[in-house]
Design a protein around this motif. Structure first.
Motif, short mmCIF file in Angstrom:
data_model
loop_
_atom_site.label_atom_id
_atom_site.label_comp_id
_atom_site.label_asym_id
_atom_site.label_seq_id
_atom_site.Cartn_x
_atom_site.Cartn_y
_atom_site.Cartn_z
N ALA A 72 -22.17 -24.93 -17.09
CA ALA A 72 -23.32 -24.26 -17.70
C ALA A 72 -24.60 -25.02 -17.38
CB ALA A 72 -23.12 -24.16 -19.21
N GLY A 73 -25.60 -24.32 -16.90
CA GLY A 73 -26.90 -24.94 -16.63
C GLY A 73 -27.02 -25.62 -15.28
N ARG A 75 -27.66 -25.75 -11.48
CA ARG A 75 -28.33 -24.86 -10.54
C ARG A 75 -27.59 -24.87 -9.20
NH1 ARG A 75 -34.61 -25.84 -10.09
NH2 ARG A 75 -34.31 -23.98 -8.78
N VAL A 166 -23.91 -17.81 -10.58
CA VAL A 166 -24.12 -18.28 -11.95
C VAL A 166 -25.53 -17.97 -12.44
CG1 VAL A 166 -22.38 -20.08 -11.78
CG2 VAL A 166 -24.76 -20.61 -11.18
N ASN A 167 -26.32 -17.25 -11.62
CA ASN A 167 -27.69 -16.92 -12.03
C ASN A 167 -28.09 -15.49 -11.68
OD1 ASN A 167 -27.96 -17.11 -9.28
ND2 ASN A 167 -29.36 -18.87 -9.28
N SER A 179 -24.03 -15.86 -15.13
CA SER A 179 -23.87 -17.18 -15.73
C SER A 179 -22.52 -17.74 -15.30
CB SER A 179 -23.92 -17.09 -17.25
OG SER A 179 -22.81 -16.36 -17.74
N ARG A 181 -20.17 -18.51 -17.31
CA ARG A 181 -19.15 -17.82 -18.09
C ARG A 181 -18.85 -16.44 -17.48
NH1 ARG A 181 -16.42 -17.72 -23.11
NH2 ARG A 181 -14.79 -16.19 -22.72
N GLU A 182 -19.87 -15.71 -17.05
CA GLU A 182 -19.63 -14.41 -16.43
C GLU A 182 -18.86 -14.56 -15.13
OE1 GLU A 182 -22.99 -11.85 -16.02
OE2 GLU A 182 -23.70 -12.25 -18.04
#
Length: 290
Positions: A72-73, A75, A166-167, A179, A181-182
């Motif tokens: 998470a977070g 980049r 993730v973005n 994200s 999680r997705e």
């Protein structure tokens, strides 16, 4: 089969040709896609054999929420279809190559090209089938038949056929997962379905459009699957006519992974494969699972 930084020998077109190759890997590619040069990657060959050296993905490092939390977070630094961690070739034993077919699922993409599947069965040609969860849900009985046939290994083509990001990075207008999680969920729900269907967890994952970022690649690995790309873009998202499929497959080389599609029965894929594969086999190639 293990991907240990095998050098890529294939050549992609540039500019518009490059965009055409990439766009055609999406299952919703437009029918007027132009046909750039198919790329092919090769690995050193050894003595002839009947199966590729196996790939063993790491065991899952935890449930998807736990894996996603670790990323998470973070980049991403890279994006595309070709980077460290994506398996696009394998170290062939002799003149081996792998055929892979995607079933993308969703509106207009839940059919099956029975002529293609029947050709593979009649000719005893093994293949790795990347099935999307929507396709499995629409074809439970047929998916079970494919799972029971030793010619085929079933692999994971995600839940909603999204680029794995993730973005939210998109490919060809298709929004990616938004994200960590997705991204994990895009892999995991179909991982569980395929495990129930086959009795064993899937070893391989190919993202919708075959696009990943580097963080998503790590997430796939931690979930126990190997991210897969391709070396030969055989049917350009099932938009190519038969003679273009045949021409693309003529670029066969040891260690190549060919990408085509099995959900569009009115495409040129089946006829192109029926024209190309006996010739490739006569050249001394053996078709193997990943």
């Amino acid at each position: 089969m293990q991907d240990k930084g095998i050098s890529r020998r294939g050549v992609l077109g540039v500019g518009a040709a490059l965009a055409a190759v990439f766009a055609a890997t999406g299952c919703g590619a437009p029918q007027n896609t132009s046909y750039a040069q198919a790329r092919v990657s090769a690995a050193p060959s050894a003595a002839a054999g009947v199966r590729a050296a196996p790939v063993s993905a790491a065991p899952a490092a935890g449930p998807p929420a736990t894996v996603a939390a670790r990323y998470a977070g973070i980049r991403p630094q890279r994006w595309g279809i070709d980077m460290a961690g994506i398996t696009s070739t394998f170290p062939a034993v002799g003149k081996q190559m792998a055929l892979t077919f995607d079933a993308c699922g969703g509106p207009g993409n839940n059919d099956i090209d029975e002529s293609l599947v029947n050709f593979l069965i009649t000719e005893r040609i093994p293949a790795t089938l990347f099935l999307n969860k929507r396709w499995i849900d629409a074809n439970r009985a047929r998916a079970a038949q494919l799972a029971a046939n030793s010619l085929f290994e079933l692999a994971n083509h995600g839940v909603a056929h999204k680029p794995l990001s993730v973005n939210g990075r998109a490919a060809y207008g298709i929004a990616g997962t938004g994200s960590a999680r997705e991204a994990a969920d895009e892999v995991w729900a179909n991982h569980e379905l395929l495990t129930a269907l086959t009795g064993a967890p899937p070893r391989f994952f190919r993202a919708g459009t075959a696009h990943y970022d580097d963080v998503a690649v790590s997430i796939v690995n931690e979930l126990g699957e190997t991210p897969v790309g391709f070396g030969i873009n055989a049917d350009f998202g099932a938009t190519a006519p038969a003679h273009k499929v045949q021409a693309a497959m003529n670029a066969a080389a040891p260690g190549a992974i060919a990408l085509a599609h099995m959900h569009r029965p009115h495409s040129g894929t089946a006829a192109g494969m029926a024209a190309a594969l006996p010739t490739i086999r006569a050249m001394g190639f053996t078709f193997v699972h990943l």
